[in-house]
Design a protein around this motif. Structure first.
Motif, PDB file in Angstrom:
ATOM      1  N   VAL A 149     -49.390  -3.681 -33.533  1.00 30.14           N
ATOM      2  CA  VAL A 149     -49.715  -3.864 -32.115  1.00 30.14           C
ATOM      3  C   VAL A 149     -48.643  -4.733 -31.464  1.00 30.14           C
ATOM      4  O   VAL A 149     -48.496  -5.909 -31.800  1.00 30.14           O
ATOM      5  CB  VAL A 149     -51.099  -4.524 -31.948  1.00 30.14           C
ATOM      6  N   VAL A 150     -47.901  -4.124 -30.541  1.00 33.98           N
ATOM      7  CA  VAL A 150     -46.805  -4.820 -29.867  1.00 33.98           C
ATOM      8  C   VAL A 150     -47.129  -4.931 -28.379  1.00 33.98           C
ATOM      9  O   VAL A 150     -47.382  -3.917 -27.722  1.00 33.98           O
ATOM     10  CB  VAL A 150     -45.470  -4.073 -30.061  1.00 33.98           C
ATOM     11  N   ALA A 151     -47.128  -6.139 -27.867  1.00 34.39           N
ATOM     12  CA  ALA A 151     -47.407  -6.381 -26.451  1.00 34.39           C
ATOM     13  C   ALA A 151     -46.101  -6.433 -25.678  1.00 34.39           C
ATOM     14  O   ALA A 151     -45.193  -7.201 -26.025  1.00 34.39           O
ATOM     15  CB  ALA A 151     -48.170  -7.693 -26.285  1.00 34.39           C
ATOM     16  N   GLN A 152     -46.007  -5.611 -24.638  1.00 34.35           N
ATOM     17  CA  GLN A 152     -44.796  -5.592 -23.814  1.00 34.35           C
ATOM     18  C   GLN A 152     -44.931  -6.625 -22.701  1.00 34.35           C
ATOM     19  O   GLN A 152     -45.854  -6.554 -21.880  1.00 34.35           O
ATOM     20  CB  GLN A 152     -44.570  -4.201 -23.230  1.00 34.35           C
ATOM     21  N   ILE A 153     -43.998  -7.568 -22.698  1.00 37.52           N
ATOM     22  CA  ILE A 153     -44.008  -8.649 -21.701  1.00 37.52           C
ATOM     23  C   ILE A 153     -42.983  -8.292 -20.634  1.00 37.52           C
ATOM     24  O   ILE A 153     -41.770  -8.359 -20.862  1.00 37.52           O
ATOM     25  CB  ILE A 153     -43.663 -10.003 -22.361  1.00 37.52           C
ATOM     26  N   GLU A 154     -43.459  -7.908 -19.442  1.00 39.95           N
ATOM     27  CA  GLU A 154     -42.568  -7.397 -18.411  1.00 39.95           C
ATOM     28  C   GLU A 154     -42.983  -7.802 -17.003  1.00 39.95           C
ATOM     29  O   GLU A 154     -42.384  -7.344 -16.025  1.00 39.95           O
ATOM     30  CB  GLU A 154     -42.503  -5.874 -18.503  1.00 39.95           C
ATOM     31  N   ASP A 155     -43.987  -8.663 -16.900  1.00 35.77           N
ATOM     32  CA  ASP A 155     -44.478  -9.109 -15.601  1.00 35.77           C
ATOM     33  C   ASP A 155     -44.233 -10.604 -15.452  1.00 35.77           C
ATOM     34  O   ASP A 155     -44.500 -11.371 -16.386  1.00 35.77           O
ATOM     35  CB  ASP A 155     -45.976  -8.840 -15.483  1.00 35.77           C
ATOM     36  N   PRO A 156     -43.755 -11.060 -14.297  1.00 38.13           N
ATOM     37  CA  PRO A 156     -43.516 -12.494 -14.122  1.00 38.13           C
ATOM     38  C   PRO A 156     -44.743 -13.349 -14.422  1.00 38.13           C
ATOM     39  O   PRO A 156     -44.622 -14.445 -14.981  1.00 38.13           O
ATOM     40  CB  PRO A 156     -43.097 -12.601 -12.645  1.00 38.13           C
ATOM     41  N   GLU A 157     -45.931 -12.843 -14.056  1.00 40.90           N
ATOM     42  CA  GLU A 157     -47.138 -13.641 -14.304  1.00 40.90           C
ATOM     43  C   GLU A 157     -47.418 -13.815 -15.789  1.00 40.90           C
ATOM     44  O   GLU A 157     -48.097 -14.773 -16.188  1.00 40.90           O
ATOM     45  CB  GLU A 157     -48.349 -13.024 -13.601  1.00 40.90           C
ATOM     46  N   ALA A 158     -46.900 -12.918 -16.617  1.00 44.75           N
ATOM     47  CA  ALA A 158     -47.090 -13.056 -18.056  1.00 44.75           C
ATOM     48  C   ALA A 158     -46.388 -14.304 -18.585  1.00 44.75           C
ATOM     49  O   ALA A 158     -46.818 -14.890 -19.597  1.00 44.75           O
ATOM     50  CB  ALA A 158     -46.569 -11.830 -18.793  1.00 44.75           C
ATOM     51  N   LEU A 159     -45.334 -14.724 -17.916  1.00 41.55           N
ATOM     52  CA  LEU A 159     -44.599 -15.907 -18.367  1.00 41.55           C
ATOM     53  C   LEU A 159     -45.462 -17.162 -18.265  1.00 41.55           C
ATOM     54  O   LEU A 159     -45.275 -18.116 -19.032  1.00 41.55           O
ATOM     55  CB  LEU A 159     -43.322 -16.072 -17.539  1.00 41.55           C
ATOM     56  N   ASP A 160     -46.413 -17.168 -17.332  1.00 44.38           N
ATOM     57  CA  ASP A 160     -47.291 -18.323 -17.174  1.00 44.38           C
ATOM     58  C   ASP A 160     -48.303 -18.439 -18.322  1.00 44.38           C
ATOM     59  O   ASP A 160     -48.861 -19.514 -18.554  1.00 44.38           O
ATOM     60  CB  ASP A 160     -48.047 -18.243 -15.843  1.00 44.38           C
ATOM     61  N   GLU A 161     -48.543 -17.309 -19.017  1.00 43.65           N
ATOM     62  CA  GLU A 161     -49.515 -17.316 -20.119  1.00 43.65           C
ATOM     63  C   GLU A 161     -48.860 -16.920 -21.442  1.00 43.65           C
ATOM     64  O   GLU A 161     -49.555 -16.529 -22.379  1.00 43.65           O
ATOM     65  CB  GLU A 161     -50.668 -16.346 -19.823  1.00 43.65           C
ATOM     66  N   ILE A 162     -47.553 -17.045 -21.506  1.00 43.67           N
ATOM     67  CA  ILE A 162     -46.842 -16.461 -22.639  1.00 43.67           C
ATOM     68  C   ILE A 162     -47.244 -17.073 -23.975  1.00 43.67           C
ATOM     69  O   ILE A 162     -47.348 -16.360 -24.991  1.00 43.67           O
ATOM     70  CB  ILE A 162     -45.311 -16.528 -22.418  1.00 43.67           C
ATOM     71  N   ASP A 163     -47.515 -18.352 -24.023  1.00 46.88           N
ATOM     72  CA  ASP A 163     -47.924 -18.956 -25.304  1.00 46.88           C
ATOM     73  C   ASP A 163     -49.282 -18.427 -25.744  1.00 46.88           C
ATOM     74  O   ASP A 163     -49.485 -18.142 -26.925  1.00 46.88           O
ATOM     75  CB  ASP A 163     -47.946 -20.480 -25.197  1.00 46.88           C
ATOM     76  N   ALA A 164     -50.202 -18.292 -24.817  1.00 43.25           N
ATOM     77  CA  ALA A 164     -51.534 -17.782 -25.158  1.00 43.25           C
ATOM     78  C   ALA A 164     -51.474 -16.315 -25.559  1.00 43.25           C
ATOM     79  O   ALA A 164     -52.176 -15.881 -26.480  1.00 43.25           O
ATOM     80  CB  ALA A 164     -52.488 -17.969 -23.981  1.00 43.25           C
ATOM     81  N   ILE A 165     -50.638 -15.535 -24.878  1.00 39.91           N
ATOM     82  CA  ILE A 165     -50.483 -14.121 -25.249  1.00 39.91           C
ATOM     83  C   ILE A 165     -49.908 -14.011 -26.658  1.00 39.91           C
ATOM     84  O   ILE A 165     -50.415 -13.258 -27.502  1.00 39.91           O
ATOM     85  CB  ILE A 165     -49.570 -13.397 -24.235  1.00 39.91           C
ATOM     86  N   ALA A 166     -48.852 -14.766 -26.924  1.00 39.59           N
ATOM     87  CA  ALA A 166     -48.201 -14.708 -28.237  1.00 39.59           C
ATOM     88  C   ALA A 166     -49.138 -15.140 -29.357  1.00 39.59           C
ATOM     89  O   ALA A 166     -49.068 -14.603 -30.474  1.00 39.59           O
ATOM     90  CB  ALA A 166     -46.953 -15.579 -28.228  1.00 39.59           C
ATOM     91  N   ALA A 167     -50.005 -16.081 -29.071  1.00 36.05           N
ATOM     92  CA  ALA A 167     -50.897 -16.617 -30.105  1.00 36.05           C
ATOM     93  C   ALA A 167     -52.150 -15.771 -30.314  1.00 36.05           C
ATOM     94  O   ALA A 167     -52.949 -16.057 -31.207  1.00 36.05           O
ATOM     95  CB  ALA A 167     -51.304 -18.042 -29.736  1.00 36.05           C
ATOM     96  N   THR A 168     -52.343 -14.728 -29.525  1.00 32.34           N
ATOM     97  CA  THR A 168     -53.548 -13.910 -29.618  1.00 32.34           C
ATOM     98  C   THR A 168     -53.643 -13.223 -30.972  1.00 32.34           C
ATOM     99  O   THR A 168     -52.705 -12.549 -31.412  1.00 32.34           O
ATOM    100  CB  THR A 168     -53.558 -12.833 -28.517  1.00 32.34           C
TER     101      THR A 168
END
Length: 259
Positions: A149-168
């Protein structure tokens, strides 16, 4: 027991941080998968998001990838659970999910890909389960272990939650989507300072979470830069891109005979 998915080793190799080389499939036919897989690419990504693949052509491309031993991933049309289930049932080794902009969505994506602890719908008759006849729980264990499962990070708002997304839990890797980030941030190029800063932030979050980074590259200069920030899985060009590049060179070389 139903046979394990052919690409089962891909997830383990990705998580170990091996250098892996793949390409996008943009042409809805099994032949590109057969050719590139036969050349030795580690993985191929069927691009349902930006190419005219439907379920039948995706199914054919995944069949061809499996026949060559290449891991077949699919960049799904959307993060919707039914889009994810469709390609996993067809035997995809895993999914590249676009626009994972929040940790909540990352959790939903991870759940859609796993049986135990998740919400993946079960059928024992699909290719992924060996078309029936196997033991349900043996297949579930094999599928949960192999599905990537690979999450594509491509939205500026994702940068605000990037640690939480990565740790999911259940998100195996992050894909840095420089194209959409470039468009969304209004940057002049996909290696402008604002994009490099975003790339660094995503890579740092992945490192903190112990997750690998996957990237798209068009050539060695990009690959060397992205390798330096920790990327280990490289999607090089696409079947269309490589065909255009080779055809353009051949055409120019032969036209030069008449110059």
């Amino acid at each position: 027991m139903a046979p394990a998915p052919l690409g089962e080793g891909f997830r383990a190799r990705l998580l170990r941080g091996e250098l892996l080389v793949g390409s996008f499939l943009k042409t809805p036919t099994l032949h590109a998968a057969e050719i590139l897989g036969g050349m030795g690419f580690d993985f191929l990504v069927v691009d349902e998001e930006h190419s005219p693949f439907d379920r039948q052509s995706t199914d054919a491309a995944l069949f061809a990838a499996r026949a060559t031993g290449a891991a077949g991933l699919v960049r799904v049309q959307s993060p919707a659970a039914h889009h994810i289930l469709s390609v996993l049932d067809c035997g995809a080794t895993g999914v590249l999910v676009p626009h994972v902009a929040t940790a909540a969505l990352a959790g939903q994506v991870a759940a859609a890909c796993r049986y135990r602890g998740g919400k993946r719908g079960y059928s024992g008759s699909v290719r992924a389960a060996g078309h029936g006849g196997g033991k349900m729980w043996d297949y579930i264990a094999a599928a949960d272990a192999a599905t990537t499962v690979v999450a594509q990070i491509e939205d500026p708002e994702a940068l605000d939650e990037i640690d939480a997304i990565a740790a999911t839990d259940g998100i195996d890797a992050l894909f840095i989507g420089r194209g959409d980030l470039t468009a969304a941030l209004g940057a002049p190029t996909n290696d402008a300072p604002v994009i490099r800063d975003a790339v660094d932030r995503i890579a740092a979050a992945a490192k903190r979470a112990g997750k690998p980074v996957m990237v798209f590259v068009g050539g060695m200069k990009e690959a060397e830069w992205l390798r330096s920030i920790g990327a280990t899985a490289f999607v090089h060009s696409s079947d269309q891109g490589m065909m255009k590049q080779a055809a353009g060179k051949a055409l120019a070389d032969l036209r030069a005979l008449g110059a």
